[in-house]
Design an enzyme around this catalytic site. Structure first.
Site, short mmCIF file in Angstrom:
data_model
loop_
_atom_site.label_atom_id
_atom_site.label_comp_id
_atom_site.label_asym_id
_atom_site.label_seq_id
_atom_site.Cartn_x
_atom_site.Cartn_y
_atom_site.Cartn_z
N THR A 37 0.87 -1.19 0.00
CA THR A 37 0.00 0.00 0.00
C THR A 37 0.90 1.24 0.00
O THR A 37 1.97 1.25 0.62
CB THR A 37 -0.96 0.02 1.20
OG1 THR A 37 -0.24 0.31 2.40
CG2 THR A 37 -1.73 -1.28 1.35
N GLY A 38 0.46 2.26 -0.71
CA GLY A 38 1.33 3.43 -0.85
C GLY A 38 2.62 3.06 -1.56
O GLY A 38 3.70 3.50 -1.19
N GLY A 39 2.47 2.25 -2.61
CA GLY A 39 3.67 1.74 -3.30
C GLY A 39 4.10 2.58 -4.48
O GLY A 39 4.95 2.17 -5.27
N SER A 92 5.48 5.64 -4.24
CA SER A 92 6.40 6.71 -3.83
C SER A 92 7.33 6.20 -2.72
O SER A 92 6.99 5.25 -2.01
CB SER A 92 5.58 7.90 -3.32
OG SER A 92 6.41 8.93 -2.83
N GLY A 93 8.46 6.85 -2.59
CA GLY A 93 9.32 6.69 -1.42
C GLY A 93 9.66 5.25 -1.06
O GLY A 93 10.07 4.43 -1.91
N TYR A 119 1.29 11.98 15.14
CA TYR A 119 1.89 11.03 14.20
C TYR A 119 2.54 9.87 14.97
O TYR A 119 2.31 8.69 14.66
CB TYR A 119 2.94 11.76 13.35
CG TYR A 119 3.76 10.85 12.45
CD1 TYR A 119 3.26 10.39 11.24
CD2 TYR A 119 5.06 10.46 12.81
CE1 TYR A 119 4.01 9.57 10.42
CE2 TYR A 119 5.82 9.63 11.99
CZ TYR A 119 5.29 9.19 10.80
OH TYR A 119 6.04 8.37 9.98
P1 NAD Z 1 5.79 8.99 0.74
O1 NAD Z 1 4.96 10.19 0.93
O2 NAD Z 1 6.84 8.99 -0.31
O3 NAD Z 1 4.89 7.71 0.53
C1 NAD Z 1 3.68 7.54 1.23
C2 NAD Z 1 2.77 6.71 0.38
O4 NAD Z 1 1.53 6.56 1.05
C3 NAD Z 1 2.49 7.35 -0.97
O5 NAD Z 1 2.55 6.35 -1.95
C4 NAD Z 1 1.07 7.86 -0.80
O6 NAD Z 1 0.38 7.87 -2.03
C5 NAD Z 1 0.51 6.84 0.14
N1 NAD Z 1 -0.68 7.30 0.82
C6 NAD Z 1 -0.81 8.35 1.66
N2 NAD Z 1 -2.07 8.46 2.08
C7 NAD Z 1 -2.75 7.44 1.50
C8 NAD Z 1 -4.09 7.00 1.53
N3 NAD Z 1 -5.03 7.65 2.23
N4 NAD Z 1 -4.44 5.91 0.81
C9 NAD Z 1 -3.53 5.25 0.07
N5 NAD Z 1 -2.25 5.63 0.00
C10 NAD Z 1 -1.87 6.71 0.70
O7 NAD Z 1 6.44 8.70 2.17
P2 NAD Z 1 7.40 7.55 2.74
O8 NAD Z 1 8.39 8.28 3.56
O9 NAD Z 1 7.84 6.62 1.69
O10 NAD Z 1 6.39 6.84 3.77
C11 NAD Z 1 6.08 5.47 3.75
C12 NAD Z 1 5.77 5.01 5.15
O11 NAD Z 1 6.94 5.10 5.94
C13 NAD Z 1 4.70 5.85 5.87
O12 NAD Z 1 3.86 5.00 6.60
C14 NAD Z 1 5.53 6.71 6.80
O13 NAD Z 1 4.80 7.12 7.93
C15 NAD Z 1 6.64 5.76 7.16
N6 NAD Z 1 7.85 6.40 7.67
C16 NAD Z 1 8.52 7.32 6.92
C17 NAD Z 1 9.66 7.91 7.45
C18 NAD Z 1 10.43 8.94 6.69
O14 NAD Z 1 11.25 9.64 7.30
N7 NAD Z 1 10.25 9.09 5.39
C19 NAD Z 1 10.10 7.57 8.72
C20 NAD Z 1 9.39 6.62 9.45
C21 NAD Z 1 8.25 6.04 8.91
#
Ligand code: NAD
Length: 249
Positions: A12-14, A16-17, A150
């Site tokens: 899920t959320g695949g 990006s990032g 958060y």
């Molecule tokens: P990102 O913004 O690049 O990716 C987040 C993804 O979640 C995106 O693909 C976005 O489309 C999706 N998303 C957001 N809301 C959504 C919804 N309502 N329905 C479906 N998809 C949704 O960010 P990331 O940093 O790759 O984050 C991925 C995970 O890692 C998140 O759960 C984030 O909390 C966690 N995380 C990130 C960090 C960091 O520093 N980047 C640190 C700890 C945890």
């Protein structure tokens, strides 16, 4: 030998990032991968990057109605699911005094409620012996100004992995958490911050992390591969912390 040969994975959320890096690594290790996100255009470009016949499905994890349809579609396309990465999440930071109900509800609905129901709705579509990985955060065990809502959602996710594990033992389904520290992804720029604020946040996060830099999505994806594969078969209800020492030292 590829570690996920003939496995079906949903991230899920695949698009990006961290989720995208994980989907790419899984596909490279032989998995058929389905990603979800809210935007068809970014899903389409992510699918092209991932390869190995990956599919992209629009789904908002905070809208329970459309979660089941995603799993149905994945199962019709690839068969039942072996690996579920519950990764979709948002990060909204603001001082306690300024944190609005809307910010709270959105953070909670996506990060906590979305994670709970992403697993619940998947149950009929998971193979016995599947691996579920929930994305928490190093901040779930640490106090950080402006990030308490958060962090609380991520602590809730940590707890879910324990409860789900207990409940799914009879199906040999393992549920674990991966807790990244600060990672260089677009997440910091999604809440209306200016470029200067985003850059400032990244410099600050790198400075308070013992390794003195942000992690990369690829470094975190390696942990998701470990948790998805049989390499981690003795790990149940655990937390793999990949955070450059952020929550440890
Ligand atoms: P990102 O913004 O690049 O990716 C987040 C993804 O979640 C995106 O693909 C976005 O489309 C999706 N998303 C957001 N809301 C959504 C919804 N309502 N329905 C479906 N998809 C949704 O960010 P990331 O940093 O790759 O984050 C991925 C995970 O890692 C998140 O759960 C984030 O909390 C966690 N995380 C990130 C960090 C960091 O520093 N980047 C640190 C700890 C945890």
């Amino acid at each position: 030998m590829k570690k996920l040969q003939n496995k079906v994975a949903v991230v899920t959320g695949g698009n990006s990032g961290i989720g995208l890096a994980t989907a790419k690594l899984y596909a490279g290790q032989g998995a058929k991968v389905a990603i979800t996100g809210r935007n068809q255009a970014t899903l389409d470009s992510a699918v092209a990057e991932i390869g190995n016949d990956a599919i992209g499905l629009v789904s908002d994890v905070s809208d329970l109605k459309n979660i089941t349809g995603v799993y149905q579609k994945v199962t019709e396309t690839f068969g039942k699911i072996d690996v579920l990465v519950v990764n979709a999440g948002v990060f909204t930071a603001a001082p306690l005094a300024d944190y609005t109900e809307e910010m709270f509800d959105q953070t909670s609905d996506i990060n906590f409620k979305g994670a709970f129901f992403s697993v619940q709705k998947a149950l009929p579509y998971l193979n016995n012996g599947a691996s579920i990985i929930l994305t928490s955060s190093g901040v779930s065990t640490k106090g950080m100004a402006t990030a308490s809502a958060y962090a609380a959602t991520k602590a809730a996710v940590r707890s879910l992995a324990r409860g789900f594990s207990a409940e799914l033992l009879d199906r040999q389904i393992r549920v674990n958490v991966l807790s990244p520290g600060p990672v260089e992804t677009p997440i910091f720029g999604r809440n209306g911050s200016t470029q200067e604020q985003i850059d400032g946040m990244k410099v600050y996060m790198a400075d308070i992390t013992p390794i003195k830099r942000l992690g990369t999505s690829e470094e975190i994806a390696e942990g998701f591969l470990y948790l998805a594969s049989d390499d981690s078969k003795f790990m149940i209800g655990g937390d793999l912390v990949l955070d450059g020492g952020y929550s440890m030292i």
